[in-house]
Design a protein around this motif. Sequence first.
Motif, mmCIF file in Angstrom:
data_model
loop_
_atom_site.group_PDB
_atom_site.id
_atom_site.type_symbol
_atom_site.label_atom_id
_atom_site.label_comp_id
_atom_site.label_asym_id
_atom_site.label_seq_id
_atom_site.Cartn_x
_atom_site.Cartn_y
_atom_site.Cartn_z
ATOM 1 N N ALA A 4 45.441 44.040 27.981
ATOM 2 C CA ALA A 4 44.522 43.314 28.849
ATOM 3 C C ALA A 4 45.158 42.029 29.743
ATOM 4 N N SER A 5 45.288 42.689 30.663
ATOM 5 C CA SER A 5 45.134 40.926 31.546
ATOM 6 C C SER A 5 44.656 39.975 32.207
ATOM 7 N N GLY A 6 43.490 40.610 32.000
ATOM 8 C CA GLY A 6 42.547 39.888 32.436
ATOM 9 C C GLY A 6 41.331 39.319 31.104
ATOM 10 N N MET A 7 40.573 37.892 30.833
ATOM 11 C CA MET A 7 39.503 37.500 30.176
ATOM 12 C C MET A 7 38.061 37.682 30.376
ATOM 13 N N ASP A 8 37.573 38.377 29.514
ATOM 14 C CA ASP A 8 35.927 38.362 30.061
ATOM 15 C C ASP A 8 35.392 36.829 29.904
ATOM 16 N N LEU A 9 34.883 36.958 31.275
ATOM 17 C CA LEU A 9 33.617 35.754 31.418
ATOM 18 C C LEU A 9 32.033 35.441 30.984
ATOM 19 N N ILE A 61 30.004 38.751 32.734
ATOM 20 C CA ILE A 61 29.948 39.241 33.580
ATOM 21 C C ILE A 61 30.799 39.399 35.071
ATOM 22 N N ALA A 62 32.378 39.226 34.524
ATOM 23 C CA ALA A 62 33.523 39.143 34.784
ATOM 24 C C ALA A 62 34.456 38.969 34.520
ATOM 25 N N GLN A 63 35.992 39.074 34.775
ATOM 26 C CA GLN A 63 36.952 38.830 34.414
ATOM 27 C C GLN A 63 37.814 37.571 34.741
ATOM 28 N N ILE A 64 38.561 36.931 33.942
ATOM 29 C CA ILE A 64 39.342 36.007 34.781
ATOM 30 C C ILE A 64 41.191 35.969 34.294
ATOM 31 N N GLU A 80 47.216 29.416 38.663
ATOM 32 C CA GLU A 80 45.583 29.346 39.190
ATOM 33 C C GLU A 80 44.639 30.428 38.287
ATOM 34 N N ALA A 81 43.629 30.125 38.823
ATOM 35 C CA ALA A 81 43.121 31.830 37.609
ATOM 36 C C ALA A 81 41.963 32.851 38.819
ATOM 37 N N GLN A 82 42.183 34.151 38.539
ATOM 38 C CA GLN A 82 41.683 34.831 39.534
ATOM 39 C C GLN A 82 40.347 35.254 38.880
#
Length: 148
Positions: free
Chosen positions: A27-32, A115-118, A63-65
């Motif tokens: 995974a490239s994104g971590m869950d928020l 709710i989202a990923q970072i 940066e974080a997206q």
Amino acid sequence: MQKLKVKIKKANEARDLPLPCYMSEGASGMDLYAAVSESVEILPGEIKLIPTGIYLSIPEGFEAQVRPRSGLALKHGIMVVNSPGTIDADYRGEIKVILANISQTSYTINRGDRIAQIVFQAVFQVNWEEVVQIEETVRGEGGFGHTG
């Protein structure tokens, strides 16, 4: 895969929530996670700001997206409005996510929901070089939909 060390602080009211994490090896994104004190209903067409209870110290040059979670988007029509939301390296406030409900039914965000990923990205700052003319390309001025 390269590793980046980022300092993270949890708000006192988010101590019970997990840190953002990767849900799979590649995974490239971590869950928020939602750090809401009580459930938040998002009505169709409505936009809500959802706290995560975390603060980041992002290294200079990165940066974080904040991006939508595909499952929430497909199954429930829940989107990150300013996707991707940019978190600059010098921002030190709480990370909050702007969610919108583009479905026809209401959706409830509960404490601890993903709710989202970072995602973290390298950033380059630009130094402009003003010129009279720029190089031509095969594409030229072909814009939206120019390839069919």
